[in-house]
Motif scaffolding. Structure first.
Motif, PDB file in Angstrom:
ATOM      1  N   ASP A 122       6.307   8.735 -15.668  1.00  0.00           N
ATOM      2  CA  ASP A 122       6.348   7.530 -14.990  1.00  0.00           C
ATOM      3  C   ASP A 122       5.299   7.666 -13.545  1.00  0.00           C
ATOM      4  O   ASP A 122       4.728   9.041 -13.218  1.00  0.00           O
ATOM      5  CB  ASP A 122       8.116   7.583 -14.076  1.00  0.00           C
ATOM      6  CG  ASP A 122       8.257   6.457 -13.425  1.00  0.00           C
ATOM      7  OD1 ASP A 122       7.447   5.581 -13.493  1.00  0.00           O
ATOM      8  OD2 ASP A 122       9.390   6.375 -12.913  1.00  0.00           O
ATOM      9  N   VAL A 123       5.120   6.773 -12.899  1.00  0.00           N
ATOM     10  CA  VAL A 123       4.207   6.708 -11.619  1.00  0.00           C
ATOM     11  C   VAL A 123       4.497   5.910 -10.863  1.00  0.00           C
ATOM     12  O   VAL A 123       5.068   4.670 -10.853  1.00  0.00           O
ATOM     13  CB  VAL A 123       2.648   6.422 -12.318  1.00  0.00           C
ATOM     14  CG1 VAL A 123       2.664   5.142 -13.167  1.00  0.00           C
ATOM     15  CG2 VAL A 123       1.612   6.635 -11.064  1.00  0.00           C
ATOM     16  N   GLY A 124       4.379   6.088  -9.337  1.00  0.00           N
ATOM     17  CA  GLY A 124       4.730   5.136  -8.547  1.00  0.00           C
ATOM     18  C   GLY A 124       3.791   5.597  -7.172  1.00  0.00           C
ATOM     19  O   GLY A 124       3.126   6.143  -7.228  1.00  0.00           O
ATOM     20  N   PHE A 125       3.862   4.670  -6.025  1.00  0.00           N
ATOM     21  CA  PHE A 125       3.170   4.617  -4.919  1.00  0.00           C
ATOM     22  C   PHE A 125       3.875   4.994  -3.610  1.00  0.00           C
ATOM     23  O   PHE A 125       5.327   4.835  -3.626  1.00  0.00           O
ATOM     24  CB  PHE A 125       2.751   3.413  -4.705  1.00  0.00           C
ATOM     25  CG  PHE A 125       1.494   3.200  -5.794  1.00  0.00           C
ATOM     26  CD1 PHE A 125       0.285   3.380  -5.726  1.00  0.00           C
ATOM     27  CD2 PHE A 125       1.999   2.343  -7.111  1.00  0.00           C
ATOM     28  CE1 PHE A 125      -0.410   2.900  -6.919  1.00  0.00           C
ATOM     29  CE2 PHE A 125       1.070   1.918  -8.139  1.00  0.00           C
ATOM     30  CZ  PHE A 125      -0.078   2.273  -7.978  1.00  0.00           C
ATOM     31  N   PHE A 126       3.440   5.909  -2.706  1.00  0.00           N
ATOM     32  CA  PHE A 126       3.996   5.894  -1.452  1.00  0.00           C
ATOM     33  C   PHE A 126       2.977   6.049  -0.445  1.00  0.00           C
ATOM     34  O   PHE A 126       1.804   6.035  -0.839  1.00  0.00           O
ATOM     35  CB  PHE A 126       4.594   7.450  -1.568  1.00  0.00           C
ATOM     36  CG  PHE A 126       3.829   8.617  -1.616  1.00  0.00           C
ATOM     37  CD1 PHE A 126       3.355   9.175  -0.374  1.00  0.00           C
ATOM     38  CD2 PHE A 126       3.304   8.913  -2.894  1.00  0.00           C
ATOM     39  CE1 PHE A 126       2.650  10.393  -0.475  1.00  0.00           C
ATOM     40  CE2 PHE A 126       2.514  10.116  -3.057  1.00  0.00           C
ATOM     41  CZ  PHE A 126       2.255  10.674  -1.895  1.00  0.00           C
ATOM     42  N   GLY A 127       3.357   6.357   0.917  1.00  0.00           N
ATOM     43  CA  GLY A 127       2.625   6.129   2.111  1.00  0.00           C
ATOM     44  C   GLY A 127       2.527   4.946   2.792  1.00  0.00           C
ATOM     45  O   GLY A 127       2.732   3.659   2.232  1.00  0.00           O
ATOM     46  N   PRO A 128       2.041   4.895   4.219  1.00  0.00           N
ATOM     47  CA  PRO A 128       2.022   3.369   4.824  1.00  0.00           C
ATOM     48  C   PRO A 128       1.186   2.341   4.274  1.00  0.00           C
ATOM     49  O   PRO A 128       1.520   1.221   4.500  1.00  0.00           O
ATOM     50  CB  PRO A 128       1.192   4.159   6.229  1.00  0.00           C
ATOM     51  CG  PRO A 128       1.837   5.505   6.233  1.00  0.00           C
ATOM     52  CD  PRO A 128       1.486   5.970   4.900  1.00  0.00           C
ATOM     53  N   GLN A 129       0.064   2.820   3.576  1.00  0.00           N
ATOM     54  CA  GLN A 129      -0.614   1.926   2.917  1.00  0.00           C
ATOM     55  C   GLN A 129      -0.538   1.847   1.468  1.00  0.00           C
ATOM     56  O   GLN A 129      -1.331   1.509   0.707  1.00  0.00           O
ATOM     57  CB  GLN A 129      -2.045   1.988   3.324  1.00  0.00           C
ATOM     58  CG  GLN A 129      -2.416   1.752   4.788  1.00  0.00           C
ATOM     59  CD  GLN A 129      -3.587   1.829   5.320  1.00  0.00           C
ATOM     60  OE1 GLN A 129      -4.353   3.032   4.580  1.00  0.00           O
ATOM     61  NE2 GLN A 129      -3.950   1.352   6.378  1.00  0.00           N
ATOM     62  N   TYR A 130       0.428   2.719   0.870  1.00  0.00           N
ATOM     63  CA  TYR A 130       0.682   2.916  -0.513  1.00  0.00           C
ATOM     64  C   TYR A 130      -0.721   3.795  -1.186  1.00  0.00           C
ATOM     65  O   TYR A 130      -1.073   3.314  -2.174  1.00  0.00           O
ATOM     66  CB  TYR A 130       0.869   1.623  -1.416  1.00  0.00           C
ATOM     67  CG  TYR A 130       2.355   1.331  -0.835  1.00  0.00           C
ATOM     68  CD1 TYR A 130       3.595   1.710  -1.223  1.00  0.00           C
ATOM     69  CD2 TYR A 130       2.383   0.116   0.123  1.00  0.00           C
ATOM     70  CE1 TYR A 130       4.677   1.210  -0.995  1.00  0.00           C
ATOM     71  CE2 TYR A 130       3.633  -0.358   0.492  1.00  0.00           C
ATOM     72  CZ  TYR A 130       4.600   0.201   0.013  1.00  0.00           C
ATOM     73  OH  TYR A 130       5.867  -0.210   0.208  1.00  0.00           O
ATOM     74  N   GLU A 131      -1.409   4.430  -0.291  1.00  0.00           N
ATOM     75  CA  GLU A 131      -2.418   5.276  -0.724  1.00  0.00           C
ATOM     76  C   GLU A 131      -2.105   6.368  -1.690  1.00  0.00           C
ATOM     77  O   GLU A 131      -2.998   6.866  -2.195  1.00  0.00           O
ATOM     78  CB  GLU A 131      -3.358   5.683   0.593  1.00  0.00           C
ATOM     79  CG  GLU A 131      -2.731   6.929   1.063  1.00  0.00           C
ATOM     80  CD  GLU A 131      -1.731   6.260   2.360  1.00  0.00           C
ATOM     81  OE1 GLU A 131      -1.198   7.103   3.243  1.00  0.00           O
ATOM     82  OE2 GLU A 131      -1.325   4.996   2.370  1.00  0.00           O
TER      83      GLU A 131
END
Length: 216
Positions: A122-131
């Protein structure tokens, strides 16, 4: 050919499908089939637009669209943040590929590749800008990355992540309030597998064979 993962992007108009043949196919949901010329019965059927065939060499286990934010080129710029949609794909070949599907070819669309070194689940995104990108593997490990530069930030807990999370769960629940039988555990851990991650700071969710779940 079998579809293993599906993600919908661009406001529900584009579908990406990862398959067991190492292919990522794109379907336009604006294409409808109406044999009776009845506008009320129009249903999206998905017009095949094309496929990425070079990104992976083994089955594609996860595809995920994400709208990310990019900052102005200079801090003095009056421009606001811009948005763009990217596609992350995970595979049994141990790679995570990041694409910009708005580009006209697979070669032009490729933004970066994360070499995880073990089959990815699985893979996903995080961070204020999804960086940032988080990656779960088939061996129940978690790593976090800066996807644009393809830099690994951390192997979270290493191979001992499940044991670490189990300690947190057991300490929080208390042995008197929650007792798990050893025959319900494959290795004596409360957390037997990793389910996914959520972004607030970054939290990982795990579960056990007895049906329980926890977040840490």
């Amino acid at each position: 050919e079998e579809a293993l993962s599906v993600s919908v992007g661009y406001g529900g108009t584009l579908v990406a499908v990862g398959t067991n043949k190492a292919r990522i196919s794109f379907f336009d949901l604006r294409y409808t089939n109406n044999n009776n010329n009845d506008n009320n019965n129009e249903k999206p059927t998905g017009n095949l637009m094309g496929s990425y065939v070079d990104a992976h060499t083994e089955e594609v286990t996860r595809v995920r669209f994400q709208t990310v934010l990019s900052s102005p080129q200079s801090s003095s710029s009056s421009q606001s943040q811009t948005r763009k949609t990217i596609l992350a794909t995970a595979s049994e070949d141990g790679l995570i590929a990041l694409h910009d599907p708005s580009q006209p070819s697979e070669e032009a669309a490729l933004l970066s590749v994360l070499n995880i070194g073990t089959p990815c689940r699985d893979v996903g995104f995080f961070g204020p800008q999804y960086e940032g990108a988080w990656v779960l593997t088939g061996s129940e490990t978690l790593s976090v990355h800066h996807w644009d530069s393809a830099q690994r930030v951390s192997d979270v807990g290493g191979d001992g992540l499940r044991a670490m999370l189990s300690g947190v769960v057991d300490g929080a629940t208390g042995s008197g309030r929650r007792k798990m039988e050893e025959d319900d555990r494959r290795d004596g851990s409360s957390v037997e597998y990793l389910v996914g991650c959520t972004w607030a700071s970054i939290s990982v969710v795990g579960g056990g064979a007895a049906g329980g779940g926890s977040a840490g």
